[in-house]
Write an enzyme that holds these catalytic residues in place. Structure first.
Site, mmCIF file in Angstrom:
data_model
loop_
_atom_site.group_PDB
_atom_site.id
_atom_site.type_symbol
_atom_site.label_atom_id
_atom_site.label_comp_id
_atom_site.label_asym_id
_atom_site.label_seq_id
_atom_site.Cartn_x
_atom_site.Cartn_y
_atom_site.Cartn_z
ATOM 1 N N SER A 36 -60.866 40.637 -32.784
ATOM 2 C CA SER A 36 -61.698 41.347 -31.807
ATOM 3 C C SER A 36 -63.204 41.103 -31.994
ATOM 4 C CB SER A 36 -61.331 42.822 -31.919
ATOM 5 O OG SER A 36 -61.965 43.576 -30.938
ATOM 6 N N THR A 56 -60.875 50.840 -39.821
ATOM 7 C CA THR A 56 -60.849 49.379 -39.766
ATOM 8 C C THR A 56 -61.732 48.716 -40.816
ATOM 9 O OG1 THR A 56 -62.659 49.308 -38.173
ATOM 10 C CG2 THR A 56 -60.436 49.394 -37.269
ATOM 11 N N ARG A 76 -68.198 56.464 -41.626
ATOM 12 C CA ARG A 76 -69.169 56.409 -40.525
ATOM 13 C C ARG A 76 -69.822 57.765 -40.328
ATOM 14 N NH1 ARG A 76 -68.113 51.460 -38.496
ATOM 15 N NH2 ARG A 76 -65.932 50.890 -38.147
#
Ligand code: NG1
Ligand code: ZN
Length: 533
Positions: free
Chosen positions: A66, A505, A510
């Site tokens: 991606s 991922t 975060r």
């Protein structure tokens, strides 16, 4: 029985590196393309078993990383309806990938066959594709060895986008049913989307040219083909199409670059005219970000939340115009990363649900509505129409010419949308159709609500698994005491909101923060990051 000898012989050609632990996460397996050979071999076997589990229905395998940097690669499975792999099988995938030897692998397979009640004598059918990454061909060869070991019937869909592979899976599996999804070819995909689009914009003033940043990836090939099918109904100008240039993929361009940096890809600086619409795809063309420059050359981003708002309000208007607003329950699904302004705007008009990050959560929540609109802020999303909703729209008798027109639009909207998964090109046609209907340019679209300034930062921590969340990832339950400290900080900022979650991922945590000014949002993000570190 399991073809143990073939599996052992081929597995010995694809040994698992020692000291590496693989994990099938929210985006499948994803890491450096150099260490994925054994994983691809084993995913081939797993895909064949998954197909047998469904009595020979076709399973998809997509080789892509991606929006990640070019040296990365990855692989994910697609279930028979074109959706992402069911969660319970993610752990099976992880177990197989980590078996240390061919013998361990065979033992793990035998376990899986027992626990998942797989009849090995059933046929296995798999369709697979890859993006443009240089590590792709060798990884596909490893996948093919896994498929061969199982004697699977395999179809190579070549180099294509993730959403096209999802479309193919659904089209293949619905081919002989009363509701075929479309022809099970790329041509079928392009024809379905573009003929619906052309009907939607028929009679509208000609569209001005749209710039598409293809991230130097497979989207360049797909957008090029799409433009041939569109003929001139939507003039498009392709940029960042260097799929063979080493290191170019996703490099300072593409949807993730735009979303994370909130700025124009430098390669478009001398291309984009003030007021012109532009969009960026990511490396496998399942994410879409729109943007434009105003008269003062200021950059304005139109992200997944802006797409949700535009599309949901258009669909609401059509459903009302048709007179089905009592029958069709329309809802929106977002994650904690949705801009607070978008949530406020949408909540005043529609039911809005917040779910944990990851497309599968959004997809499943959207399935609870008759029409469910979901987008992640990063531009990945689609619209789902339930089977009863599609049947109602298909059989409804309009009582006025206005109702009849709206009904036709609604039917074409259904066909322009790739309902299997987020699809940058399908979403782009949808956005363009809505803009054409509303006579909007970027600025008019942007003015529906003003984004709250926000900041997303990554923090590398010793153990991201120590961070556990609740309330759709908006609050931490562990490490103990941390959430209370975050709450204390957030209180000091006007319109402040912040949350912390472990990435699914990447090996990071975060931190997201929003406030009424950019300076405050940045400061809040960095102070919360300081607490996490
Ligand atoms: P993680 O790494 O779990 O934050 C990222 C994106 C998700 C989703 C997945 C899959 C953000 C903040 N997170 O997940 O939205 O797209 O990758 O690709 O954008
Ligand atoms: Zn993608």
């Amino acid at each position: 029985a399991l073809p143990v000898d073939d599996i052992r012989r081929l597995s010995d050609l694809h040994p698992k590196p020692e000291d590496i632990r693989y994990q099938y996460g929210t985006a499948g397996f994803r890491t450096s393309g150099k260490i994925l050979d054994s994983v691809l071999f084993r995913v081939g076997i797993l895909a064949a078993l998954r197909s047998k589990r469904f009595d020979g229905k076709t399973i998809g395998v997509m080789v892509t990383a991606s929006h990640n940097p070019e040296p990365d690669n990855g692989v994910k499975l697609v279930d028979p309806r074109g959706e992402m792999l069911e969660s319970s099988w993610e752990s099976h995938a992880t177990v197989l990938a980590n078996a240390s030897s061919s013998d361990d692998l065979i033992a793990a397979l035998q376990d899986l066959i027992k626990t998942a009640k797989i009849d090995v004598s059933k046929p296995a059918r798999v369709v697979y594709a890859r993006d443009t990454r240089p590590s792709g061909p060798a990884l596909v060869a490893a996948l093919e060895d896994g498929l061969n070991a199982m004697g699977a019937e395999a179809r190579n869909a070549g180099v294509t986008t993730t959403p096209i592979l999802h479309y193919l899976v659904r089209a293949i599996n619905t081919k002989a049913t009363k509701d075929p999804y479309g022809d099970d070819t790329e041509e079928g995909y392009y024809t379905k989307l573009t003929s619906a689009f052309n009907k939607l914009i028929a009679g509208r003033p000609p569209r001005s040219p749209l710039v598409i940043d293809c991230a130097n990836g497979v989207g360049a090939l797909a957008a090029e083909t799409l433009s041939r099918y569109l003929k001139n109904s939507l003039p498009i100008e392709l940029q960042n199409i260097a799929i063979d240039a080493a290191g170019a993929l996703n490099n300072s361009c593409g949807a993730d670059f735009v979303k994370v940096n909130q700025k124009l890809p430098p390669s478009l600086a001398n291309v984009l005219q003030p007021g012109q619409r532009a969009c960026s795809l990511d490396g496998d063309a399942d994410r879409l970000m729109y943007f434009y420059l105003d008269e003062r050359h200021q950059f304005h981003m139109l992200d997944g939340d802006k797409i949700t708002t535009l599309v949901a309000s258009f669909i609401v208007d059509l459903v009302k115009a048709v007179g089905l607003e009592e029958e069709l329950r329309i809802g929106v699904v977002q994650t904690a990363y949705a801009n607070g302004s978008s949530t406020k705007y949408l909540s005043a008009r529609l039911p809005v649900k917040c779910v944990p990050t990851g497309v599968k959560h959004l997809h499943h929540a959207a399935e609870q509505y008759d029409i469910g609109v979901y987008f992640e802020a990063n531009g990945h999303g689609t619209v789902l129409f339930s089977q009863p909703a599609q049947e109602l729209i298909g059989s409804h008798r309009p009582s006025t010419p206005a109702q009849s027109t709206a009904l036709t639009h609604l039917q074409n909207i259904i066909n322009v949308i790739n309902q299997t998964v987020g699809d940058a090109l399908s979403d782009m046609l949808l956005v363009e159709a809505v803009l054409a209907h509303k006579s909007y340019g970027g600025a008019e679209w942007d003015s529906l609500y003003a984004d709250l300034p926000n900041r997303l930062v990554k923090v590398v921590v010793a153990d991201r698994n120590a961070f556990r969340t609740e309330d759709a990832e908006r609050r931490l339950v562990s490490p103990p005491g941390l959430q209370a400290k975050i709450d204390e900080l957030v209180k000091k900022y006007d319109g402040g909101r912040s949350f912390v979650r472990p990435s699914g991922t990447e090996d990071v945590v975060r931190v997201y923060a929003e406030a009424t000014s950019k300076g405050q949002a940045d400061e809040l993000a960095f102070r919360v990051a300081g607490l996490v570190y």
